[in-house]
Each structure stands twice: as structure tokens, then as C-alpha cells.
Enzyme design. Structure first.
Site, mmCIF file in Angstrom:
data_model
loop_
_atom_site.group_PDB
_atom_site.id
_atom_site.type_symbol
_atom_site.label_atom_id
_atom_site.label_comp_id
_atom_site.label_asym_id
_atom_site.label_seq_id
_atom_site.Cartn_x
_atom_site.Cartn_y
_atom_site.Cartn_z
ATOM 1 N N THR A 148 0.820 -1.214 0.000
ATOM 2 C CA THR A 148 0.000 0.000 0.000
ATOM 3 C C THR A 148 0.856 1.267 0.000
ATOM 4 O O THR A 148 0.323 2.372 -0.053
ATOM 5 C CB THR A 148 -0.956 0.026 1.215
ATOM 6 O OG1 THR A 148 -0.167 0.002 2.395
ATOM 7 C CG2 THR A 148 -1.895 -1.162 1.192
ATOM 8 N N GLY A 149 2.164 1.131 0.057
ATOM 9 C CA GLY A 149 3.040 2.299 0.017
ATOM 10 C C GLY A 149 3.131 2.876 -1.391
ATOM 11 O O GLY A 149 2.634 2.293 -2.351
ATOM 12 N N ILE A 193 13.902 -4.808 -2.621
ATOM 13 C CA ILE A 193 14.201 -3.678 -3.503
ATOM 14 C C ILE A 193 14.743 -2.485 -2.707
ATOM 15 O O ILE A 193 15.557 -1.715 -3.202
ATOM 16 C CB ILE A 193 12.908 -3.245 -4.246
ATOM 17 C CG1 ILE A 193 12.255 -4.442 -4.960
ATOM 18 C CG2 ILE A 193 13.197 -2.115 -5.214
ATOM 19 C CD1 ILE A 193 13.144 -5.147 -5.947
ATOM 20 N N GLU A 219 16.307 0.504 -0.880
ATOM 21 C CA GLU A 219 17.654 1.064 -0.882
ATOM 22 C C GLU A 219 17.909 1.727 0.458
ATOM 23 O O GLU A 219 16.993 2.270 1.069
ATOM 24 C CB GLU A 219 17.753 2.119 -1.997
ATOM 25 C CG GLU A 219 19.116 2.742 -2.110
ATOM 26 C CD GLU A 219 19.157 3.824 -3.189
ATOM 27 O OE1 GLU A 219 18.220 3.900 -4.006
ATOM 28 O OE2 GLU A 219 20.134 4.590 -3.190
ATOM 29 N N GLU A 264 30.870 -3.784 -10.634
ATOM 30 C CA GLU A 264 31.174 -2.416 -10.229
ATOM 31 C C GLU A 264 32.457 -2.431 -9.424
ATOM 32 O O GLU A 264 32.894 -3.491 -8.961
ATOM 33 C CB GLU A 264 30.079 -1.870 -9.296
ATOM 34 C CG GLU A 264 28.831 -1.401 -9.959
ATOM 35 C CD GLU A 264 27.806 -0.898 -8.938
ATOM 36 O OE1 GLU A 264 26.698 -0.573 -9.360
ATOM 37 O OE2 GLU A 264 28.122 -0.848 -7.718
ATOM 38 N N HIS A 274 26.156 3.803 -4.828
ATOM 39 C CA HIS A 274 25.935 2.526 -4.139
ATOM 40 C C HIS A 274 26.853 2.412 -2.939
ATOM 41 O O HIS A 274 28.033 2.758 -3.008
ATOM 42 C CB HIS A 274 26.226 1.349 -5.078
ATOM 43 C CG HIS A 274 25.189 1.184 -6.131
ATOM 44 N ND1 HIS A 274 25.372 0.368 -7.226
ATOM 45 C CD2 HIS A 274 23.952 1.709 -6.269
ATOM 46 C CE1 HIS A 274 24.291 0.417 -7.983
ATOM 47 N NE2 HIS A 274 23.421 1.219 -7.430
#
Lengths: 290, 379, 379, 290
Positions: D17-18, D97, D99, D210, D248
Site C-alpha cells: 500500500t506504500g 528492492i 535502498e 562495479e 551505491h
């Protein structure tokens, strides 16, 4: 060996320079236990009784002496750390004699040793003895003699009382294991019963329980299903009041749970020979071991 | 170690758990002042370590400060099950919408702290556990990770459907877990956890038991012991490093080792007697301990015979024998003493005791049955 | 987030770690007072977030309070690698018997906090690690159990043979671990940990890096950020929720996503140019962010061309286009802008930009090589 | 399926619901992912997009919908708890997901999921997509197409850039996995390479690394020993300065370790095709896939 300790045991004593540790280290050496090392942080480099090298850490002791069993005599607040140290050093069997170890410490010790596949006996236990081979702990060697009876108990002097009757009546012991009187102990009845059941030297088993918890009931259930050898059992604390800790931290009847009577009922249901008195062990064993 | 209700409330409050107002009083004047401050009807509760305070008249509802003072003066100084009441807790008589139970206990089976919560609160939780176990939600906490958010949520949702109340309860679960872990508890209990008519979640009564093994390393917890609320003989015993529990019989027991001590009491019963106590002198055989043990047992006038049962392993039986001789020389023991000794140095022990004219037995059953017979003869 | 040495010292001190005396000063008078209080020779050290303070004249030995004031007045206000010194740390010049290194770092390989200790301390530990790795004792701590006593002992024995010093070091290991865990560190370092001629163990210098991800939930740590000690353009960027790092080239880059931003810089280099910055506008394509990004980049006079590289996934490229148009209407951008957009809503984006006469590219390589050519032409 | 997700995936969205959660839930549904449940504490009982039931807890969602994969869009401070909740509820594949998850939180999440045998992708990752079957995360479905190339990457938009070149040049994808840019992530290159190597639908592998850490070097070592399929690779951050976090949390060159150049050297030593630019992926794949 019979179970867990024997001639092949290479013992390291943690806390060997302390009052308790040094006294019992001497006793174990006198009994013939192969005591290969001692550990006391800060005392590394010394020699105990002109024979046994003392190290600062268990890891050093293991590297130098290939110790494969540890026994712990350190103060209660340091006991959890000592068990973890032994486990981390790769010792597969650790016996903790120390009484008064805070129970919350044990809630972290248990997963720590489980992750490392370590068997812990105790804490707050008299340890183990395989008569004629090795003594790891404080069970008096003089009352024991080799033979076919495996004994497992939650208490100390009560165990001696029963062993005294055994030895006095010609029933020698394969191994005697004191698992300890605390609410959380590393090795429970079922662990020992499993080992005795698989041990060819053990022909009958004596189990000595106490009030508190449900370890005896679970053991009875296990015996009913898995143990082929004859078992006789006693439960101390038939006259204990509810809600009072009877010395051992684990010997406390909570509410209606953990009474001696419910444990005896479970014993009976599992076909375990009931000892109403310690001395009853003699007649019961006579009836099962010709 | 059992804490008083007011001490348990203090620990909960320090952790941020919302509690009803109120405070502890040692005089009626103090009780009156607390009642005036909190306002309205208050409950005056005796602070003693026994159950059934209410039935014994130790819990009273006071409609105003004057009544609070009056009830406090009745309760303070009263004796409940042998213990004198020295303190009362004065708390507002909260208006209650719902009552729940929240307990955290050190569980042997899982070897972890286990939450037990139930929306059937305010009553005896053991009764709930026995009769309607499905009303109790149990949840073991892995102490390596602590109480995780989703676990606290599960517990909270077992109590409340209202989301604000569930969130308040989640926070309380975390706080109670912190209280448990930081204070070395074997039990931490809120009973009842209530909701008020305006929807607030509030702890009304609390019970905490601290693991005795924590006290040596935690002086901050050790000072919470209230010796005035304990059986005096047990306090004396503890100070002498003896483990002693007073019972109702007449055969006084002195034993080394907890298991053997229990087995000795059992054998007294087996032979028709009643043990007067549990007493473990422990492993080290200091004669001084034996003297102290005899002092404590002989102070109990219902004791008709004293039974020693010593299995010498680490304990040296000659030390125990010496202690018995020293004690009987220091003070007159008016009841017969039956002594069973075996093990380490037993020859020397027999010599010491026989040299002062005492007889010694080698067998436990013989000693216990003799002691029981003597007690019966004296009764 | 890097802490200043004096801030790191404060955290260590709060955890009970023994430190040399001393304090931080913002004026020469304060520095003089601290020098007088601690007595003897002191070291005056610039508090800036760059290495090589000593070589730049930011660390001076003062034999008396007057000298301390003098050196402080020289160091305060000086610029080291572009950063102005606003604070100096004044500490006694300790007499040193031995120097060790104690570091605790969040290790990717073990996924645990890892201790690295060495009795070859006081020097660059990376040099020790590279040349004589056997001089470093490494130990991973399982955060489920914390630092265990035998682990602290192992670390302590790697540094000291003297038992009192080893015990002091054990305690410091536990305290440093607590500092690390309770402050959300990715690095906590004592270098050097010294012994004094009279045998005491003391932390002289400390370095702490806090995980940026902790700052949102830990306002107590977030306030330790000293923006006066940072590159001003990076402070402005952070306040605008942009990730920006200033570099030395002349091709200004605006990219969405950290990986693509790095790859864009790499491609600038590949085509013979030099990136002026790393700039990630993140996933959400607020036009305001684009305006702020352009403001920050155009403030850098060495930038000769601005390169947009936007791959629209969550980011809506039309929002970015709108941001570019808004910005160029708000303020005059004096350097050429090369725009590469592709992905979500790219047609609308192209329409918006072309409607104001801007050209847009679809291909990353084409855009980067064009930007590099423009930068070279302008240089 | 190709690896880990596919037609059989039954997805639960934590934080549905966010703002982020609802947006991407819709995107995943539109792509055809079998989204069976959502979770937001306190919003249990609602229905998302008139189709998907919302629950208070993951355990309730699993009990009601047999969800077998979870994707997490909750704020950073709650992410570790969300992963633990999914793991405890028996979800075998969890994609985070979010971050900005504090790294110390992850040091406890890792053993927690390991004890429960859970595969975690992320945190701080774009998730996974098996083109034409299921999308779990935020990778734009429009740029993907089914095919034989497995892709694994530490970044988000850079992945899209490479996928864009793949799809535009006729190289469809078996599964694209974004493992995330944090110092501690649940799934590393080797885990994904192992799965691609075993997946019959994957014929070639693209690996996008990376700066920071040594995951690429370890992956190269693994490829050399265990991966038979052709691999091409890129490393972002050749121009990154030392000691600065390039967006990152994991993209930071510490001292002399973790540079792009040393990673490229490792790639070359392992026979991995080197992409100096993202577009190079096309020619390299042409040379290995006829």
C-alpha cells in the site's frame, strides 16, 4: 570406553590453577585420566604438578596437546565464555562443572555449541566417569567399579548414594553421567539413553531424576519407543513444596507441572522399574540382570 | 528471586512501558498522600511474596484518601501466611475495557525465552493454560536475534484488532523483552495488560522473578532483595551460604547436595515421618557451615529430631563430624541427633563422633527410619 | 560518513576506552588553555576529512601553551586540499613505549565485523597488510553472539605478552566492538594504541566511519556531520537529495542510477574526455532535482559541457526533459548541453526538448562522444 | 521458468500500500506476474486493485494464498524485519528492492535466512525478470524479451542499458537478475552463475560488475573452474576516485582494493569477454552465439 570418555580421552582442564580446578585435576590424574593440558589465562607457560603444561587459551592447548575433551572449573560468570572457547577450539566433548551459571548465558551457549557439533555435559553437574578408564569431573572414583550398568542422573551426591549401592552389590558401571541440575543443560536424559542403548558394554540403565521440568517424562516416552535395555528409575523431590527452588535451579515445581508423582507415572507407563528408595536399585537390577 | 509488585513496576516503567499511576507507601500518611495525588478510587495492596493476598484481606478498594490511609493502617503490619506486610502499593482503580495477559518465561523445553500472551487476561493464567490452551499464543524468541518486529506484531495481533492498540502492544512486547534480558529474569509478566475505555493500553500489575544466578554479577539487582519479606530462618541460612527451605514437619534434615537432600526428605516420608526442612550444606565441608545449620534447625521448636545424611565425595565427613561436635559444645541441642555418614574420611569421622559418645550409622535407610521413630516418640 | 578525530575520540571515551587527555579548540585562546591544562608538550592537529594533514602543515608539536596558541592560529583557517580548517585538536605528546593498530571493519567477504590488530602499529596499516600480512591478526565476530571473551583474549595476546596490558587490551576490544555496533560503524579504528613507559595502555588517535544508511534512523549520529569540513557543492547536492562527487575534469554528467553514472564517466574517459563529477539524480524523476543538479554543475567553472544520460525505467524521461527546460529558463546555462534520453515516455521528452530548440540523442555512445568533442573544443 | 522465477511464481508484495509498492505492484501485474497477495501491517482485509487481498502479516498471506516468492518495498529501517518475516513465514525466495538498508542489519539477516534455507536477492537491487513469465522488482518489462542470455548485475539503470542493447540486437534473455549494490547482499555473482550454468535455457551469460569488494574476482575464479557457458563482463567505475562512495554503498574503492582494473584483469584471466563499453556486449555475444 563405554560412552564419551575412556582410555582415548585427552583431557584439558579449564581453570586448572584455581582452588577447585587444581584439587580435582589432581584427583582425575590420580584416577588415571589422561590429563594432557591445563588452561588459565595469564598463567600460560607454567607446569601443573610438574607434568601438565598450562596454556593461556584452549586453542593453544589443543594445538600443542591434541586435547579432545575439556572440563571446566571457572567462576559462574566466566563459564559460558569457557564453554564457547572450548567449542571454538574444536573440542568435541565439554564438561562444565561450574554451579550457578546464569540461565540466560546458557540460552546463547546452546546454539553456539550446536552450530559446532559439540556435546556439552552440564553445567552444574558432577561430570562423568568410565570406571577404570577415565574420570572427567568430580564423581569420587573410589565408589565406582567397571561393569554393565549405565547411570544417568540430574544430581551429584544422590548419584553417589546409588552408585554406592551398585558397587556394594556387585553391579559395576559402564559410564556414570551427571547431566546437571540446571533448567538448561547441554545433554539431557535422551542423549545419554541413546548412547547407552547403542553401547555394547551397557546392559541396564539407571536413571535418576528430580522434580522440575518435563525431561523425565520425555525420557520415559523415548525409552518406551527406542530403548531395548532394561531401565530403572528414581525421582527425587516427592515431598518438595510447589514454587520453591530445591537447591538446584532446575528443581522447582511450577504450578502443577514437574512433580515427582507425574514423573513416576510416566516411568511406569514406559515400563521403567520404579525405585521408591535409592536402595531399591539393587533388587530391581537383580530382577533384570541375572 | 521474586520481586515485589512495586519493584517490578519500577523496572517496567524504566523500560518505558505505560503503567497506571501510583506508588509504594510504608505508612498510612504516605498512602493517603499517594491516594490524594492520583485522585479517585484507589487500590491499596499488601507487598508480600505470597499468593492469595486478596483473600487474606491484603488488597482493599479505597474511595478517598482518608479510606486509603485507613486501609493502609490495617494492612501495614498484618501477617499474611507468616510474612509481615511492611509496604503497600497504592494505585488508581483503573476503568477497564479489556484485560489481557502477557508473560515472558525462560522455557526449558525450547531453551529460549518464550512469550505467552492471551486476551483472556486478569485471571489465573495457569488455569487458562490447563483448561483452554488454545487461548494462549506462545512464541519462542531466539536470543541471538532478539524479539523480531514480525514476532512482536504476531503477539500484538493475538491481543488486539484495533491497530493503534496493536501498535502500542508491539512496543510493550519489545520493552518487556528488554526488561527480561537486561535484568536476568526467569519470568516477567504483565497481568493484566488492560485497555481503558478511551482506548489506551496500560500495564496494571507486574510480576518479575530474577534468576538467582544473576545476583553475584549484578549488585544492582541483588539490592532489590527485601529480606524483611522472607522467612527469617531462610534469610539466616542464605547469609551462612546454606540452601534452606522451611517445611511443616518435625524431622530436621542436614544433607550435602540438593538431590540427596530431596531424596532424604522423601525417605523420611516413606518411613512415615514429615521433614521439617530442606537443607543443603553444599559441597565444601566447612565445620562452620555445620554449626550454622544446627543453629537454624534447632531454632525451629517443632523439630523433634535432627537427621544428618552426608555422602562424602568432595565433602570430607570428618569435617562434618567436627562441626557436629563443635556445635553441640557451643550450645545445647535439646533434641536427639541421628547421624549417617559415609565416604571420604569416614573412619576419622566415626572416631571423632564416637569419642564424644555419639553413635553413627553407615546406612541411609537405617538412619532415616530411626529418626522417624524418634520423632514419633517425641510427638 | 567520516567523523573528525575529536568526534571519534568522544565516542571512544563515552564507551570507557582510555584515551590521552586533550580537547578540541576553535580559537588559539582555547588551544592555549587546553595546552596549559594538559601540561607539557602538546600536538596541535587540524580537524579535516583528508589524509596527509602532517605534510600540509596541519599537525604541529608545541612545547608550551604560547606555542600551542601560535600554531593553532596558523592552522585554524588554513586550507588543506580545498577544505578550510575550523577546528584543532590539542593533545599531549605522549611518551610511547610501543605502538599497535586495532581496527574493526565491516567485512564484505565474511559479512561480519572483522577485527584487524597488529603490533606493528602507528604506521599505515594498508602498507602492513600489503607487505607483511602475517603481522596482522584478523578475527571475524558473529554479531549474533557479539565479541566473545576468548576472542578478545586472542586479539589482546596478539598485541601484548604482559598480562596486565593484555587484560587492558581485552577490555578495549570489547569497548571498541560496542562503539562499532551501537554507532552503526563501517570502520572503527585506534591507531596507534600505545603503551606508555609506565605500562599503561592508551588510545592516541581514532578514526570512525559511520554507515550513511544509519543516519536516517539515528539523528544522534546525523548531527555529527560537519558540513563545514566538506566540499560545499557536495553539501548542496546532498541537501537536494542528489548523490554528487566533484572530480577534476570538465565534462559535467547528470545520470540516473549509480551504475549508469559510473559507466557514463567511464565512457567519457573512453572517448578521451575527463568527467567533472559523479551525479546520480536517483530513481524518482522530480523536475526539481534536475534543476538542482544543473545549478550545482554550472557553479563549477571548469565544466565546459553538460552531458545528460537518462535511461527511463521508473524515471520518466519527460519529467527530466521538463526539468531541463525549467532550469534553462530560470538561469542562463553558458555551456553546451548534450542530452541522451531513452525509455519511459521518451516521445514526450523529445517533443518537450525539441519544442524549445534543443536536440536530443537516443544513443549513449553518440551522446558521450559528442560531449567530449565539445569539451575539447572549449578547452 | 529460467531461474528462480517464472510462471509458477506466486508473489506476495510486502509494503503493497506504500507509494513505491503500489506503483510497482501494478507494473508487475500488468506484466503478467502472478501476484497473489499484498502485506501491510494494519491494512489487513483490504483489496488491492480490486483483485489482490492485503494481509497484516506474511504468515497470514502464505496461509491464505500459498505465496512462494516475496518482494519488499518498505522503508530502509524496516527492511531487515520484512526479510526476516518472509523467511520465517516459509517463503523460499525473497527479493528486497529497498535502498539504504543499514549494513549492520544485514549482518544479522544473513545468518537468519541461511538457517532457514532462504534465497535473498538484494537489498538495494532492481530485482529479477524472466521475460514473458514473471517480473519481481522494478526492471522495466518493456525492454526485455525472452531468449538465451542470462544477465546478472550489481546495478539498475546500467542493466537496462545493456538489456536495451541485447533486445535491440536480437538477443533475448532467460532471466535478468539485479543482485544489488550494497556491501552485503543475499545473492552474489557466484550464486547466479551457478544457477545459469545449470539452466538449460541459458546459453550465454552477461555479468555487470562495479568497483568495490572482490565479488567480481571471486566470480571470475568460479567461472574459470565451473562455468562451461560463454561469459562476457563489464565493470563500472574505471574513473572512480579512491575512498569515495559512488552512489551505491558497495561501490567504493578501499585503499588499493576493489578497482575496476583489477576486476578486468581477473575477467581476462578467466576467459571472460571484456566489455569496455556497454555496447560492446553485442559484438561479444555475436562471436559466442552464432
Amino acid at each position: 570406553m563405554s560412552i564419551w570418555i575412556g582410555k582415548e580421552t585427552r583431557l584439558v582442564v579449564q581453570g586448572i590453577t584455581g582452588r577447585e580446578g587444581s584439587f580435582h585435576a589432581r584427583q582425575m590424574m590420580e584416577y588415571g585420566t589422561n590429563l594432557v593440558a591445563g588452561v588459565t589465562p595469564g598463567k600460560g607457560g607454567r607446569t601443573f604438578e610438574a607434568k601438565v603444561p598450562v596454556f593461556n587459551t584452549v586453542a593453544e592447548a589443543v594445538a600443542a596437546t591434541q586435547a579432545n575433551c575439556a572440563v571446566i572449573y571457572v567462576p559462574p560468570a566466566m563459564a559460558a565464555g569457557a564453554i564457547e572457547e572450548a567449542a571454538d577450539a574444536g573440542i568435541p566433548i565439554v564438561v562444565c562443572i561450574t554451579e550457578g551459571v546464569p540461565v540466560l548465558d546458557m540460552t546463547l551457549v546452546m546454539p553456539y555449541i550446536a552450530e559446532r557439533g559439540v556435546r556439552l555435559i552440564g553445567p552444574n553437574c558432577p561430570g562423568m566417569i568410565t570406571p577404570g578408564e577415565a574420570k572427567v569431573g568430580i564423581i569420587p572414583g573410589s565408589i565406582c567399579t567397571p561393569g554393565p550398568v549405565g547411570l544417568v542422573s540430574r544430581s551429584g551426591t544422590l548419584t553417589y548414594e546409588v552408585v554406592h549401592h551398585l558397587t556394594g552389590n556387585g553391579f559395576g558401571q559402564s559410564t556414570c553421567v551427571g547431566i546437571g541440575g540446571d533448567p538448561i543443560v547441554g545433554t539431557n536424559f535422551i542423549d545419554v539413553l541413546t548412547a547407552f542403548n547403542a553401547d555394547p558394554k551397557t546392559e541396564a540403565i539407571v536413571m535418576i531424576g528430580e522434580i522440575g521440568g518435563t525431561a523425565e517424562q520425555e525420557a520415559a516416552e523415548y525409552i518406551k519407543k527406542h530403548v531395548a535395555k532394561p531401565v530403572v528409575g528414581f525421582v527425587a523431590g516427592q515431598t518438595a513444596p510447589k514454587g520453591r527452588r530445591m537447591g538446584h535451579a532446575g528443581a522447582i515445581i511450577s504450578g502443577s507441572a514437574g512433580t515427582a508423582e507425574e514423573k513416576f507415572v510416566a516411568f511406569e507407563a514406559a515400563g521403567i522399574g520404579i525405585m521408591r528408595r535409592p536402595v531399591d536399585v539393587v533388587e530391581l537390577l537383580k530382577s533384570v540382570l541375572k | 528471586m521474586n520481586l515485589h509488585e512495586y519493584q517490578a513496576r519500577d523496572l517496567l516503567k524504566a523500560a518505558g512501558i505505560p503503567l497506571s499511576d501510583g506508588d509504594v507507601a510504608v505508612t498510612p500518611t504516605e498512602a493517603e498522600a499517594i491516594a490524594r495525588r492520583v485522585g479517585g478510587t484507589v487500590v491499596v495492596k499488601a507487598q508480600v511474596h505470597v499468593g492469595g493476598r486478596g483473600k487474606a484481606g491484603g488488597v482493599k478498594l479505597a474511595r478517598n484518601p482518608a479510606e486509603a490511609a485507613e486501609y493502609a493502617s490495617q494492612i501495614l503490619g498484618m501477617t499474611i501466611k507468616g510474612l509481615v506486610v511492611n509496604k503497600v502499593l497504592v494505585v488508581p482503580a483503573a476503568e477497564i475495557a479489556t484485560e489481557s495477559y502477557v508473560g515472558l518465561i525462560l522455557d526449558r523445553a525450547t531453551q529460549k525465552p518464550v512469550f505467552m500472551v492471551s486476551d483472556a487476561g486478569g485471571v489465573d493464567i495457569e488455569e487458562v493454560a490447563a483448561k483452554t490452551p488454545e487461548k494462549i499464543t506462545r512464541l519462542a524468541v531466539d536470543p541471538r536475534y532478539g524479539l523480531l518486529p514480525h514476532q512482536a506484531l504476531k503477539l500484538a495481533l493475538a491481543l488486539y484488532r484495533d491497530w493503534d492498540q496493536a501498535r502500542a502492544a508491539m512496543k510493550i512486547m519489545h520493552q518487556l523483552y528488554t526488561v527480561f534480558m537486561t535484568n536476568g529474569c526467569s519470568l516477567a509478566e504483565i497481568n493484566p495488560l488492560v485497555t481503558t475505555p478511551d482506548g489506551k493500553v496500560l500495564a496494571l500489575d507486574a510480576k518479575i522473578i530474577i534468576d538467582d544466578n544473576e545476583l553475584d554479577r549484578r549488585p544492582d539487582l541483588a539490592v532489590l532483595r527485601d529480606e524483611s519479606a522472607e522467612e527469617p530462618s531462610e534469610v539466616t541460612a542464605r547469609r551462612a551460604n546454606l540452601t534452606f527451605i522451611k517445611l511443616d514437619g518435625n524431622v530436621g534434615c542436614v544433607v550435602n547436595g540438593a538431590g540427596l537432600a530431596m531424596a532424604t526428605m522423601d525417605l523420611v516420608k516413606y518411613y512415615g515421618g514429615e521433614p521439617a526442612n530442606f537443607l543443603d550444606i553444599g559441597g565444601s565441608s566447612n565445620p562452620e557451615k555445620v554449626v550454622n545449620a544446627l543453629k537454624i534447625i534447632t531454632a525451629d521448636t517443632s523439630v523433634k529430631v535432627i537427621l544428618f545424611n552426608i555422602f562424602g565425595g568432595i565433602t570430607r565427613t570428618d569435617d562434618v563430624a567436627q562441626g557436629i561436635v563443635t556445635a553441640t559444645q557451643q550450645f545445647k541441642v535439646k533434641v536427639p541427633i541421628v547421624i549417617r555418614l559415609t565416604g571420604t574420611n569416614e573412619k576419622e569421622a566415626f572416631r571423632i563422633l564416637e569419642s564424644v559418645g555419639m553413635t553413627v550409622l553407615n546406612d541411609m535407610d537405617a538412619a532415616v527410619s530411626q529418626a522417624v521413630a524418634l520423632a514419633k516418640a517425641a510427638a
